[in-house]
Structures are given as C-alpha cells and as structure tokens.
Design an enzyme around this catalytic site. Structure first.
Site, PDB file in Angstrom:
ATOM      1  CD  GLU A  43       8.215   4.269  14.924  1.00 48.05           C
ATOM      2  OE1 GLU A  43       7.032   4.407  15.284  1.00 48.05           O
ATOM      3  OE2 GLU A  43       9.013   3.499  15.474  1.00 48.05           O
ATOM      4  CB  ILE A  48      -1.003  -0.044   1.181  1.00 47.81           C
ATOM      5  CG1 ILE A  48      -1.954   1.148   1.168  1.00 47.81           C
ATOM      6  CG2 ILE A  48      -0.342  -0.181   2.520  1.00 47.81           C
ATOM      7  CD1 ILE A  48      -3.180   0.973   2.068  1.00 47.81           C
ATOM      8  CE1 TYR A  90      -1.028  -0.914   6.686  1.00 47.30           C
ATOM      9  CE2 TYR A  90       1.198  -1.197   7.542  1.00 47.30           C
ATOM     10  CZ  TYR A  90       0.333  -1.082   6.470  1.00 47.30           C
ATOM     11  OH  TYR A  90       0.811  -1.136   5.195  1.00 47.30           O
TER      12      TYR A  90
HETATM   13  C1  LIG Z   1       1.379   4.360   5.093  1.00 48.61           C
HETATM   14  C2  LIG Z   1       0.665   5.168   4.015  1.00 48.61           C
HETATM   15  C3  LIG Z   1       0.077   4.219   2.977  1.00 48.61           C
HETATM   16  C4  LIG Z   1      -0.467   5.961   4.648  1.00 48.61           C
HETATM   17  O1  LIG Z   1      -1.082   6.724   3.637  1.00 48.61           O
HETATM   18  P1  LIG Z   1      -1.605   8.215   3.892  1.00 48.61           P
HETATM   19  O2  LIG Z   1      -2.384   8.623   2.701  1.00 48.61           O
HETATM   20  O3  LIG Z   1      -0.492   9.094   4.334  1.00 48.61           O
HETATM   21  O4  LIG Z   1      -2.585   7.901   5.119  1.00 48.61           O
HETATM   22  P2  LIG Z   1      -3.634   8.798   5.858  1.00 48.61           P
HETATM   23  O5  LIG Z   1      -3.588  10.221   5.430  1.00 48.61           O
HETATM   24  O6  LIG Z   1      -4.937   8.085   5.757  1.00 48.61           O
HETATM   25  O7  LIG Z   1      -3.145   8.629   7.359  1.00 48.61           O
HETATM   26  C5  LIG Z   1      -1.914   9.171   7.769  1.00 48.61           C
HETATM   27  C6  LIG Z   1      -1.540   8.455   9.057  1.00 48.61           C
HETATM   28  O8  LIG Z   1      -0.148   8.146   9.059  1.00 48.61           O
HETATM   29  C7  LIG Z   1       0.349   8.206  10.415  1.00 48.61           C
HETATM   30  N1  LIG Z   1       1.406   9.217  10.437  1.00 48.61           N
HETATM   31  C8  LIG Z   1       1.501  10.345   9.697  1.00 48.61           C
HETATM   32  N2  LIG Z   1       2.624  11.007   9.994  1.00 48.61           N
HETATM   33  C9  LIG Z   1       3.254  10.286  10.938  1.00 48.61           C
HETATM   34  C10 LIG Z   1       4.474  10.447  11.646  1.00 48.61           C
HETATM   35  N3  LIG Z   1       5.286  11.485  11.434  1.00 48.61           N
HETATM   36  N4  LIG Z   1       4.812   9.496  12.550  1.00 48.61           N
HETATM   37  C11 LIG Z   1       4.024   8.430  12.787  1.00 48.61           C
HETATM   38  N5  LIG Z   1       2.851   8.237  12.124  1.00 48.61           N
HETATM   39  C12 LIG Z   1       2.470   9.163  11.230  1.00 48.61           C
HETATM   40  C13 LIG Z   1      -0.828   8.585  11.301  1.00 48.61           C
HETATM   41  O9  LIG Z   1      -1.443   7.403  11.765  1.00 48.61           O
HETATM   42  C14 LIG Z   1      -1.737   9.299  10.321  1.00 48.61           C
HETATM   43  O10 LIG Z   1      -3.084   9.251  10.705  1.00 48.61           O
HETATM   44  P3  LIG Z   1      -3.807  10.602  11.240  1.00 48.61           P
HETATM   45  O11 LIG Z   1      -3.593  11.641  10.174  1.00 48.61           O
HETATM   46  O12 LIG Z   1      -5.229  10.195  11.394  1.00 48.61           O
HETATM   47  O13 LIG Z   1      -3.099  10.940  12.513  1.00 48.61           O
HETATM   48  C15 LIG Z   1       1.615   6.199   3.336  1.00 48.61           C
HETATM   49  O14 LIG Z   1       2.174   7.011   4.333  1.00 48.61           O
HETATM   50  C16 LIG Z   1       2.692   5.583   2.480  1.00 48.61           C
HETATM   51  O15 LIG Z   1       2.482   5.292   1.295  1.00 48.61           O
HETATM   52  N6  LIG Z   1       3.900   5.374   3.051  1.00 48.61           N
HETATM   53  C17 LIG Z   1       5.031   4.896   2.284  1.00 48.61           C
HETATM   54  C18 LIG Z   1       4.863   3.465   1.858  1.00 48.61           C
HETATM   55  C19 LIG Z   1       4.710   2.549   3.032  1.00 48.61           C
HETATM   56  O16 LIG Z   1       5.414   2.644   4.010  1.00 48.61           O
HETATM   57  N7  LIG Z   1       3.788   1.613   2.852  1.00 48.61           N
HETATM   58  C20 LIG Z   1       3.528   0.606   3.808  1.00 48.61           C
HETATM   59  C21 LIG Z   1       4.489  -0.518   3.589  1.00 48.61           C
HETATM   60  S1  LIG Z   1       4.130  -1.802   4.733  1.00 48.61           S
END
Ligand SMILES: CC(C)(COP(=O)(O)OP(=O)(O)OC[C@H]1O[C@@H](n2cnc3c(N)ncnc32)[C@H](O)[C@@H]1OP(=O)(O)O)[C@@H](O)C(=O)NCCC(=O)NCCS
Length: 172
Positions: free
Chosen positions: A137, A97, A143
């Site tokens: 993180e 994802i 998740y």
């Molecule tokens: C993980 C991922 C899919 C989430 O997608 P996203 O569109 O940013 O998700 P959302 O906007 O729905 O949620 C963001 C959440 O990330 C987490 N988050 C954001 N910034 C963060 C930080 N600095 N530290 C820890 N958690 C953080 C929080 O849980 C946040 O939720 P909140 O806004 O309700 O507090 C995205 O960050 C991503 O693509 N990351 C890189 C790829 C990756 O690591 N994939 C997973 C591999 S297992």
C-alpha cells in the site's frame, strides 16, 4: 535531516549494495512471507555474483541515497533489454527503490524518484514504468502521488510463492 545526495554505485561497492538490499528487502517483506521464501530470494536474487553482474550491465543504473556518509536508500533503473518486462526502447523501468524504514516519510524516496525522472527526461524517453506488489500500500500510494497509473499486472515469484504485481506507468 542533512541534504540527501544521490550518487552512482560503483561495481567495487557491491558488498555495501548487497547489505542495504538485503536489509531493506527484509524490512519490507519479511512479515508477509515465509522464512523459506525470503531465504530463497535473498540468497538467489541478491547474491554478490548476481548484483555484480547487474552493476556491470551498461543498461542498468544504480544509485545510493546518502545522508552524509550513511547509505540510507538505493535505486535500480533498467533501460532497453535490461528491463524485466515491457523492454520498450522508449521506456525506463524503476526496478528497485528502497529506503531504510527508519527514514520512511522523509522524502528520501522522492529524491531517488526525482533522479529516475531526470534520467528519463534526459534520455527523451516516453514513459517510466514499474511493478509493485498489489499489497504494498505504501509504495502504491507513493507512485500514485507521483502520477503513476496501473496499466497491467504480472506474476512475481518470491521463492515458491507466486504474487501479483501491479504494473504502473507514467507518461513523461
Ligand atoms: C516507497 C518508498 C520508496 C517511499 O519512500 P519515502 O522516503 O518514505 O517517500 P516519501 O517520504 O517521499 O513519501 C512517503 C509517501 O508514502 C506514502 N505513505 C506513507 N505512509 C503510508 C501509509 N501508512 N499508507 C499508505 N501510504 C503511505 C504516501 O504517499 C507518502 O506521501 P506523503 O508523505 O506526501 O503523504 C519507501 O517507503 C520504501 O522504501 N518502502 C519499502 C520498499 C518498497 O516498498 N519499495 C517499492 C518496491 S516496488
């Protein structure tokens, strides 16, 4: 931001999938890994041949997240024997994802995740599971926020580097 659409990825879109896969993987992991290990992963695991094979696997499902025509994220799900671990017929694996980092924090990940949840419910599966690098993180927090709980660990090989992935699970 426009409404995000989630659409299945067709085998003919393999090149666009490769481009987005390589970009998002690099954005996420290049700062934590050697150039050599990154090159190894991008060349071997995200080759056109491998991705094409995965797109044709009936037990894997791929989706793009679109803002208008722009591909800003994607999802890879596995069922049955296509799962990389566990391989329980009653489970769904979120194998990938990924959202472009310029779109982080805008709920694109949440919309992609909702698609996975909808499919798991539609297929009447018992749980969703995934592996996530112990140092990722942001993803772990994402998740946890969605109710996932760690249940095991396994080794993920990035090039020559053996890393620990946390296995997390959500009962539906
Ligand atoms: C993980 C991922 C899919 C989430 O997608 P996203 O569109 O940013 O998700 P959302 O906007 O729905 O949620 C963001 C959440 O990330 C987490 N988050 C954001 N910034 C963060 C930080 N600095 N530290 C820890 N958690 C953080 C929080 O849980 C946040 O939720 P909140 O806004 O309700 O507090 C995205 O960050 C991503 O693509 N990351 C890189 C790829 C990756 O690591 N994939 C997973 C591999 S297992």
């Amino acid at each position: 931001m426009e409404l995000i659409k989630i659409v299945p990825i067709k085998p003919s879109e393999v090149e666009a999938l490769q481009l987005l896969s390589k970009q998002t993987f690099t954005e996420t992991f290049a700062i934590h890994n050697s150039e050599e290990d990154m090159y190894h992963y991008l060349t071997n695991n995200l080759s056109l041949a491998i991705l094409q094979n995965e797109l044709f696997n009936p037990d894997s499902k791929f989706y793009f997240a679109l803002e208008g025509d722009k591909k800003i994220g994607y999802l890879k799900l596995n069922l049955k024997e296509a799962q990389s671990d566990v391989k329980d017929p009653d489970s769904l694996e979120i194998e990938r994802i990924y959202v472009l980092n310029t779109y982080f924090g805008k709920k694109v990940g949440q919309v992609l995740y909702q698609k996975a949840l909808d499919i798991a419910k539609e297929l009447k599966l018992k749980y969703i599971w995934l592996g996530v690098w112990e140092k990722n993180e942001r993803a772990i927090q994402f998740y946890k926020k969605n109710g996932f709980v760690e249940f095991d660990q396994h080794v993920f090989k990035l090039g020559n580097d053996e890393q620990t992935d946390l296995l997390m699970r959500l009962f539906i």
